[in-house]
Structure formats: C-alpha cells, structure tokens
Scaffold this active site. Structure first.
Site, PDB file in Angstrom:
ATOM      1  N   ARG A  76      -3.478  -9.978   5.002  1.00  0.00           N
ATOM      2  CA  ARG A  76      -3.886 -10.082   3.597  1.00  0.00           C
ATOM      3  C   ARG A  76      -2.720  -9.577   2.763  1.00  0.00           C
ATOM      4  O   ARG A  76      -2.379  -8.391   2.846  1.00  0.00           O
ATOM      5  CB  ARG A  76      -5.133  -9.223   3.389  1.00  0.00           C
ATOM      6  N   LYS A  90       0.815  -1.224   0.000  1.00  0.00           N
ATOM      7  CA  LYS A  90       0.000   0.000   0.000  1.00  0.00           C
ATOM      8  C   LYS A  90       0.845   1.269   0.000  1.00  0.00           C
ATOM      9  O   LYS A  90       2.020   1.252   0.334  1.00  0.00           O
ATOM     10  CB  LYS A  90      -0.988  -0.034   1.169  1.00  0.00           C
TER      11      LYS A  90
HETATM   12  N1  HH2 Z   1      -7.329  -3.882   0.706  1.00  0.00           N
HETATM   13  C1  HH2 Z   1      -7.610  -3.922  -0.616  1.00  0.00           C
HETATM   14  C2  HH2 Z   1      -8.729  -4.646  -1.063  1.00  0.00           C
HETATM   15  N2  HH2 Z   1      -9.503  -5.351  -0.215  1.00  0.00           N
HETATM   16  N3  HH2 Z   1      -9.980  -6.072   1.977  1.00  0.00           N
HETATM   17  C3  HH2 Z   1      -9.707  -6.063   3.288  1.00  0.00           C
HETATM   18  N4  HH2 Z   1     -10.455  -6.766   4.153  1.00  0.00           N
HETATM   19  N5  HH2 Z   1      -8.654  -5.343   3.798  1.00  0.00           N
HETATM   20  C4  HH2 Z   1      -7.844  -4.602   2.997  1.00  0.00           C
HETATM   21  O1  HH2 Z   1      -6.904  -3.940   3.514  1.00  0.00           O
HETATM   22  C5  HH2 Z   1      -8.100  -4.582   1.588  1.00  0.00           C
HETATM   23  C6  HH2 Z   1      -9.212  -5.345   1.109  1.00  0.00           C
HETATM   24  C7  HH2 Z   1      -6.767  -3.175  -1.581  1.00  0.00           C
HETATM   25  O2  HH2 Z   1      -5.735  -3.979  -2.106  1.00  0.00           O
HETATM   26  P1  HH2 Z   1      -5.756  -4.720  -3.527  1.00  0.00           P
HETATM   27  O3  HH2 Z   1      -6.825  -5.756  -3.576  1.00  0.00           O
HETATM   28  O4  HH2 Z   1      -4.407  -5.232  -3.838  1.00  0.00           O
HETATM   29  O5  HH2 Z   1      -6.033  -3.582  -4.574  1.00  0.00           O
HETATM   30  P2  HH2 Z   1      -7.320  -3.143  -5.401  1.00  0.00           P
HETATM   31  O6  HH2 Z   1      -8.371  -2.731  -4.433  1.00  0.00           O
HETATM   32  O7  HH2 Z   1      -6.817  -1.997  -6.248  1.00  0.00           O
HETATM   33  O8  HH2 Z   1      -7.769  -4.325  -6.227  1.00  0.00           O
END
Ligand code: HH2
Length: 283
Positions: A257, A223
């Site tokens: 995660r 992040k």
């Molecule tokens: N962060 C992201 C997405 N989903 N869910 C939970 N429970 N906690 C988190 O911190 C979280 C989440 C963002 O990361 P990522 O899936 O890699 O990116 P994107 O939202 O751009 O797909």
C-alpha cells in the site's frame, strides 16, 4: 504451484506478482498528504493518475488514522468518499474503502467498492456481517489500541508472534461468518501501536505472518519509522518507502500500500525481473 487469487467484487486478482495499492486520502489531516485531495475533484484526479501509473488497486479513505487522530462521523466520512466512489464505479481496478465503520462499509459496497480495508480487522459490532453479506474482499489489519492513543506506550513480549496470533484469530472469525478464504488479506499494521523497533522486527519476520497462508498486505509508505531512519519529513520519504516496499515483498508481502505508485512499480519490476530470470519479461 497455482498462484493465489484474491476475489474482490467483480475482480479476481492474480497474486503471482506483487501488487501495488495506491492510496487516495480524501481527508484534511492525513499524516503525509492531508488536505491535498479533500476536494472530490482533486481526489478523483489523484485516483485516475494512480491508475495511469499502474496501481493494481486503490484504497480510498475518508478518515485519517494517524497517531492522535480524533475520528469523524460516518456521515462526514461518506460525504468525503461517496463522490469519489461514484466516479470510480467502472474503474479498471478494484477500489477498496479504508474504514472501520459498518455503516460506511455498507454504503461504500452499495456504490461499488470491491474491498473493505479495515484497520480494526472487522471488530466493530456488525462489521463482519456487512462484509459477509457482500462479495467484496477484505483486509484485516492488526492495531494495538486505537489511533487516538496507540503510540503512547506500545508494548509487546513478542511482536511478530502476537500480531500473527491476532490475525489468525480475526481471519478465522471472518471465515466462520461466511467470508471465503480467497476474499481475505491480512496486514501486520505497520505503525499502528508499534515503535520503530517493533515495525523493523515485523518487517524482518514478515514470513511468519505470511506463513498463515493468507496474502499479506504491507503499508510502510512514508511512515514515521522511515522518518526516524532517514531524518526526512513525510513528503521526502519516497526512496525510503520504495526500499521498504521491496523488503516487504522480499519478506513475502503480496500487496504493498503506497502513495508513490510509479516509483514502486519500477522497483517491483526490477525485483520481478530478477526473480523471473528473464529481463523485460517479468510476470
Ligand atoms: N496505513 C494507513 C491507513 N490505512 N490500511 C492498511 N491496511 N494498512 C496500513 O498500513 C494502513 C492502512 C496510514 O496511512 P495513510 O492513509 O497515508 O495516513 P492517514 O491514516 O493519516 O490517512
């Protein structure tokens, strides 16, 4: 003391050691790996690879929630994730689906999803009911605002206290709707309507969130706060992400995660070994 357990679908996960949730983004626009796994075959291969690397559960998402993301329709989200869920139906680990939409939740549960990971903490009308009618686990996450605008001007008087109060209230709403306590996980939502200083304070004070008594999930992987600290782009944030995952676990998180499962597993094995006091025999 008996170890806590997370009930999700046909699985009961022991939370006596920290668990690793591997991220599978079936999206064209995720902030760190957008487009790499949009093709279902590539997403499935990615999921299988993360299981081989030791992921304890997977998180499959068909909509990016990065700052500024516009959102997609339920149909499009399902078109992306359903082939992946079908292939993972008999996977040896629980598969969570990262969505805020009740229609997507319902269809995903019918395809065997064992957990709903909702960055909106089941606030969409009908969402609590869909999860309550299943035996899936649920992750309730805090977010200030919504992805389109959440990073414009996040503001808190006391970030940890406000996030804690929100999660306490959403967990109570979930339990009141019939979702058993052992199915619930809470997440402070690093990066969701939070400046780097807010994220760091939340990480320092994660114990206050954990004191609510529900298992805490922490998502700091790749992040932008880690980019602000290291000056590195998302794909070069593995070491920073591993450090953040360790700090989260030290602060009381039970699930992290992450995108980089193998590296995180190694780091947590060292953490567990030190904790257990018996090298090579960490549980
Ligand atoms: N962060 C992201 C997405 N989903 N869910 C939970 N429970 N906690 C988190 O911190 C979280 C989440 C963002 O990361 P990522 O899936 O890699 O990116 P994107 O939202 O751009 O797909």
């Amino acid at each position: 003391m008996a170890h806590a357990v997370l009930a999700c679908g046909r699985f009961r996960l022991e939370l006596g050691r920290p668990l690793v949730m591997g991220v599978v983004n079936v999206t064209p626009d995720s902030f760190s790996d957008g487009g790499q796994y949009l093709d279902p075959a590539k997403a499935i291969a990615r999921a299988r690879r993360l299981i081989e690397e030791g992921a304890d559960l997977l998180d499959v998402g068909g909509e990016s929630s990065r700052p500024g993301a516009q959102g997609v329709s339920a149909d499009e989200e399902l078109r992306r994730i359903l082939p992946v869920l079908r292939d993972l139906r008999s996977a040896p680990v629980p598969v969570a689906v990262d969505t805020v939409k009740p229609d997507v939740m319902r269809a995903a549960l019918a395809e065997g999803a064992a957990m709903i990971n909702d960055i909106g903490a089941l606030r969409a009308p009908g969402a609590v009911e869909v999860v309550a009618a299943s035996d899936a686990g649920v992750c309730l996450m805090h977010m200030q605002g919504e992805p389109r605008s959440m990073q414009q001007s996040p503001s808190y008087r006391d970030v940890a206290a406000e996030v804690r109060a929100f999660l306490e209230q959403r967990a109570a709403a979930a339990e009141a709707a019939g979702i058993a306590r052992e199915r619930i996980v809470i997440d402070p939502g690093f990066g969701f309507g939070k400046k780097p200083a807010h994220n760091l304070e939340l990480l320092r004070r994660l114990g206050e969130i954990a004191s609510l008594g529900y298992p805490v999930l922490a998502g700091l992987s790749r992040k932008s706060t880690l980019g602000a600290i290291t000056g590195r782009p998302p794909l070069e944030r593995e070491a920073a992400s591993v450090a953040a995952a360790l700090l989260a676990v030290e602060g009381g998180a039970r699930i992290v995660r992450v995108h980089d499962v193998a590296a995180t597993k190694d780091a947590l094995a060292v953490w567990s070994a030190v904790r257990a006091g018996v090298p090579g025999n960490a549980t």
